[in-house]
Scaffold this motif. Structure first.
Motif, PDB file in Angstrom:
ATOM      1  N   THR A 139       0.841  -1.197   0.000  1.00  0.00           N
ATOM      2  CA  THR A 139       0.000   0.000   0.000  1.00  0.00           C
ATOM      3  C   THR A 139       0.872   1.241   0.000  1.00  0.00           C
ATOM      4  O   THR A 139       2.024   1.227   0.466  1.00  0.00           O
ATOM      5  N   GLY A 377      -3.453  -3.050  -4.491  1.00  0.00           N
ATOM      6  CA  GLY A 377      -3.025  -1.690  -4.746  1.00  0.00           C
ATOM      7  C   GLY A 377      -1.840  -1.572  -5.684  1.00  0.00           C
ATOM      8  O   GLY A 377      -1.543  -0.488  -6.182  1.00  0.00           O
ATOM      9  N   TRP A 411      -5.461   0.706   2.176  1.00  0.00           N
ATOM     10  CA  TRP A 411      -4.974   1.809   3.028  1.00  0.00           C
ATOM     11  C   TRP A 411      -4.821   1.334   4.458  1.00  0.00           C
ATOM     12  O   TRP A 411      -5.672   0.608   4.973  1.00  0.00           O
TER      13      TRP A 411
END
Length: 416
Positions: A139, A377, A411
């Motif tokens: 991330t 991600g 996140w």
């Protein structure tokens, strides 16, 4: 696997409660030697999981540390997966290049496997360190410094219906934690809050404010229910031209677009300020789509959560895939050789299976690339473009890249 340090004088062992102060002092010294407030120190002692923490000792001196927290991490599909939150890793400057760090990482990953946890995760003080142990950067987040005298927000309908009010951070802690808990399943990379961890986000020693105010909190309400919050500080500043204070965002969550917009509009409009600093925000943070001029928002990207697949098959089965995928990986993993070899992954939005196979490989990569792509991600396609994934079967790379993706950016807002 062995846990021998190359220096025979160094002994690696599980942390004892009576050794915590010395162990923690060695950690602080490795990070510069600046003392923490007594409140912060006592909180970290309370959070330490002694049976999951390691110390390296040279005689009576602690020369290395490594800990792990018993986290549950959201993965694509919204499922919380057991993960070791690797933390408090240090080696004394006097004991560099003696195999202390490698020994601790070796022992720790062996332990995580024995505990039956498929993942280990960490945030790195220096991102170059952990790749050799199989961690991939999974991330990223954005840091921003917004010129609020020049940037305006365009807010969605319903924003004016949200009521905002100041509240003492401790007084609304339970309600704010309830908002956070509702957000955790929605985004890969978020961590369920364990009891006691909520206190970490209220720590507010004056020595660490840098001239800013004590921690403030504003909550967003609709029909009497708290639907969002922001914690922040204000750092006043004046010169001959007038006020140019700074707003420093600590943490914020909201349950819907209107509440999110109301809180950010509030931050932009605080009197006597002209700069808004927000660090560690998600790559797809909604307020970035509301600004009138993103160039004046000082956006910078940096690495955040590093992911290590400890049990490769279990980890890949634990998540879902946003498009059907049926691919054979040939995986290199020198540090955790039980993961090495060929694996067939078959999955879709409903679930997945992953097992060893003798079939011909479709993609060749290391466990580090799988860790980077795990939360959706980082694209396997981008890793291939960097020469870190090799496609054997034409079309397999596109199939896997799409399947591994996430419709929302992963996140990590949880410090550890």
């Amino acid at each position: 696997m062995g846990t021998d340090v190359t220096d025979p004088a160094v002994d690696l062992r599980v942390l004892r409660r009576d050794d915590w102060d010395q162990w923690y002092d060695s950690l602080l010294l490795a990070f510069g030697g600046v003392a923490e407030s007594s409140e912060e120190r006592e909180l970290w002692r309370a959070l330490t999981e002694f049976d999951r923490s390691l110390g390296a000792w040279d005689g009576d001196a602690c020369v290395g540390s490594a800990g792990a927290f018993s986290f549950r991490l959201t993965v694509p599909g919204g499922v919380p997966v057991p993960a070791a939150g690797v933390t408090m890793v240090s080696v004394a400057a006097t004991h560099r290049r003696r195999g202390v760090l490698t020994s601790m990482m070796r022992r720790q990953l062996d332990d995580v496997r024995a505990w039956g946890w498929p993942l280990a995760v960490l945030t790195a003080s220096e991102p170059a360190i952990y790749g050799r142990f199989g961690y991939g950067v999974a991330t990223h987040h954005v840091n921003t410094e917004v010129d609020t005298s020049r940037v305006r927000l365009s807010v969605p309908p319903g924003t004016d219906d949200v009521r905002l009010r100041y509240a003492a951070p401790a007084d609304v802690l339970d309600a704010c934690e309830a908002v956070y808990a509702r957000k955790v399943p929605e985004r890969p990379g978020m961590v369920e809050r364990l009891p006691g961890w909520e206190r970490l986000f209220l720590l507010d020693p004056e020595s660490e404010r840098g001239g800013a105010s004590p921690l403030q909190c504003v909550v967003a309400e609709r029909d009497g229910e708290i639907v969002g919050y922001v914690r922040f500080r204000v750092k006043p500043a004046w010169d001959t031209n007038g006020p140019h204070g700074k707003v420093e965002v600590s943490s914020t969550e909201a349950l819907d677009p209107a509440a999110h917009a109301a809180l950010w509009r509030f931050l932009f409009d605080i009197d006597l300020t002209s700069t808004l600093v927000a660090r560690g925000r998600p790559m797809d943070d909604a307020w970035l789509q509301m600004v009138s001029d993103v160039r004046r928002c000082g956006v910078r990207v940096r690495d955040a959560l590093h992911v290590r697949l400890v049990d490769l098959g279990a980890a890949l089965e634990a998540r879902t895939y946003q498009a059907p995928v049926d691919v054979v990986f040939e995986v290199e993993d020198a540090f955790c050789p039980w993961n090495a070899g060929r694996w067939r992954l078959s999955g879709d939005t409903k679930g997945a299976s992953c097992s060893r196979t003798t079939d011909v490989a479709d993609l060749v990569l290391s466990v580090r690339e799988l860790g980077a792509a795990y939360l959706g991600g980082v694209s396997l396609g981008s890793l291939a473009a960097a020469g870190r994934v090799r496609e054997v079967r034409p079309g397999a790379l596109a199939e896997a890249s799409v399947g591994f993706g996430s419709w929302v950016a992963p996140w990590l807002p949880h410090m550890f």
